[in-house]
Design an enzyme around this catalytic site. Structure first.
Site, PDB file in Angstrom:
ATOM      1  CE  LYS A  39       3.200   1.072  -1.475  1.00 32.91           C
ATOM      2  NZ  LYS A  39       2.422   0.673  -2.893  1.00 32.91           N
ATOM      3  CB  SER A 114       5.220   0.612  -5.466  1.00 33.20           C
ATOM      4  OG  SER A 114       3.864   0.574  -5.239  1.00 33.20           O
ATOM      5  CB  SER A 138       1.593  -1.336  -6.207  1.00 26.16           C
ATOM      6  OG  SER A 138       2.449  -0.653  -7.154  1.00 26.16           O
TER       7      SER A 138
HETATM    8  N1  GLN Z   1       3.877  -0.649 -11.846  1.00 22.27           N
HETATM    9  C1  GLN Z   1       2.672   0.209 -11.640  1.00 22.27           C
HETATM   10  C2  GLN Z   1       3.365   1.669 -11.783  1.00 22.27           C
HETATM   11  O1  GLN Z   1       4.452   1.968 -11.821  1.00 22.27           O
HETATM   12  C3  GLN Z   1       2.096  -0.113 -10.461  1.00 22.27           C
HETATM   13  C4  GLN Z   1       1.914   1.056  -9.616  1.00 22.27           C
HETATM   14  C5  GLN Z   1       1.226   0.829  -8.191  1.00 22.27           C
HETATM   15  O2  GLN Z   1       0.288   0.029  -8.155  1.00 22.27           O
HETATM   16  N2  GLN Z   1       1.195   1.665  -7.317  1.00 22.27           N
HETATM   17  O3  GLN Z   1       2.545   2.693 -11.921  1.00 22.27           O
END
Ligand code: GLN
Length: 427
Positions: A39, A114, A138
């Site tokens: 990532k 994400s 995410s």
């Molecule tokens: N949807 C969550 C957020 O927007 C997940 C984020 C993550 O795990 N990086 O904060």
């Protein structure tokens, strides 16, 4: 050899792909010659580290994250950096400053986020595994949307040295793959204490054992607001666990009603502090317009950050402003402690907690999908594992209408082996 770049053209899972940059460093290692994606918020020497943000567009990492170092020592070969929501903020990967990722099962749908690039890359067989990060779901939510496994490890089990911080008390690096055994193998390689990350823990050598010699389960019951497809998959999974002769009982967890405001208070508060470093001076995007240092910072940040990131910095600054910490941040931390207590209780009577990964399957891109607000509310099943710091594994359980259905298994601290065992038993 598959032509990854040609195949990725209409998926856009990689922001950067180059399989000639790195060589296998250990031909006898447990991951010898296995290509992987990382990532784009995790440092890989010689590759960009953009966090899918314009503010870091031209930044190339001069060093490897500890998790990447460990992968290389085990023989794995990083071939590219995967797409994501800017700084990990989102649930679709459409909040990438460089264009979103399409779900390999149906390009009209999002991959989730994400770590959507990592999920799509493994779902499309471009790489056997990929690293992601999980602050509020995410890894697990995109894994569920793309039909792959996604492990969010115990907080501190994997060093975060080289992970660009979003919310420091929640962030963790984990693994996405189609192959459960490989997911476990990679986790074993990357975990362990690291002097460069003081929050990393000494992971126990001995695997955890089920409390009564045999795995026992608890599942979340009540009105969970699921779509019919997810409801069907969830019920089928619970039935399967019963049919296989495991003990399983339903519980209601009333504190879950508060996890979304708690998560978004803590995550944005920490993000607003972590993202203060992007000031256009030390590195990253620098505005050409600035006339004074203050003006330069303001313009650089305004030009470099996307709308969702700005929204979260504002929210975080709001909940932390002087005189109001008690009302928001401290209150959120108290509820977080209550959620931790509730889960400790659950794991004092059973080994595995079962819940959906997300209330729906993958949604469509743009206006036909979920609004940014609806996406946040729907994080209700994933954020708990980050608030408690406990591990959770997203597992693919089937297909409905041509799109994957994913469920989630949770366990107590450092009981990842039980998650893998449970996944093998119930699938
Ligand atoms: N949807 C969550 C957020 O927007 C997940 C984020 C993550 O795990 N990086 O904060």
């Amino acid at each position: 050899m598959i032509d990854v770049l040609a195949k990725d053209k209409d998926i856009h899972s990689f922001l950067e792909y180059d399989d000639t940059k790195k060589k296998c460093k250990n031909p006898n290692g447990p991951l010898a010659n296995i290509p992987c994606g990382v990532k784009d918020n995790i440092a890989v020497e010689g590759f960009h580290l953009t966090c899918a943000s314009k503010i870091l567009e031209n930044f190339v990492s001069p060093y490897n994250a500890t998790a990447v170092e460990k992968l290389e020592e085990a023989g794995a070969v990083v071939v590219g950096k995967t797409n994501m929501d800017e700084f990990g903020m989102g649930s679709s990967t459409d909040f990438s400053a460089f264009g979103g990722t399409n779900n390999p099962w149906n390009k009209e749908y999002v991959t989730g986020g994400s770590s959507g690039g990592s999920a799509a890359a493994v779902a499309a067989d471009l790489v056997p595994f990929a690293l992601g990060s999980d602050t509020g779901g995410s890894i697990r939510q995109p894994a569920a949307f793309c039909g792959v496994y996604g492990l969010k490890p115990t907080y501190g089990a994997v060093s975060r040295y080289g992970l660009v911080a979003y919310a420091s008390s929640l962030d963790v690096i984990g693994v996405l793959s189609k192959d459960l055994d490989l997911t476990e193998k990679v986790f074993k390689v990357i975990r362990g204490q690291d002097w460069r990350d003081q929050t990393s823990i000494a992971y126990p050598e001995e695997p955890a054992k089920p409390r009564n010699g045999k795995l026992s389960f608890t599942y979340l019951e009540g009105d969970l607001g699921l779509t019919p497809e997810i409801e069907k998959g969830y019920k089928a999974l619970i039935q399967k666990i019963k049919d296989k002769g495991f003990e399983i009982k339903g519980v209601q967890v009333p504190s879950l009603e508060y996890v979304i405001p708690v998560y978004y208070t803590i995550a944005t508060a920490e993000a607003s502090a972590n993202l203060a470093r992007y000031n256009g001076i030390r590195y990253g995007h620098r505005s050409k317009e600035g006339e004074t240092p203050m003006d330069l910072m303001e313009k650089s940040r305004n030009e470099g950050f996307g709308d969702e990131v700005k929204l979260r910095i504002l929210l975080g600054t709001y909940v932390l402003r002087s005189g109001f910490q008690d009302q928001y941040y401290i209150k959120a931390q108290k509820i977080r402690t209550k959620v931790i207590d509730d889960f400790k209780k659950i794991f004092s009577t059973s080994d595995i907690f079962v819940a959906p990964a997300f209330p729906s399957q993958a949604f469509k891109h743009g206006n036909a999908g979920l609004t940014a607000y609806q996406q946040k509310v729907a994080d209700k099943f994933t954020v708990t594992a980050n608030l408690t710091g406990m591990p959770a594994l997203s597992i693919p359980v089937g297909m409905e209408n041509g799109l994957p259905v994913g469920m989630q298994l949770f366990a107590n601290y450092c009981c990842e082996n039980l998650l893998f065992d449970a996944a093998r038993e119930v699938l």
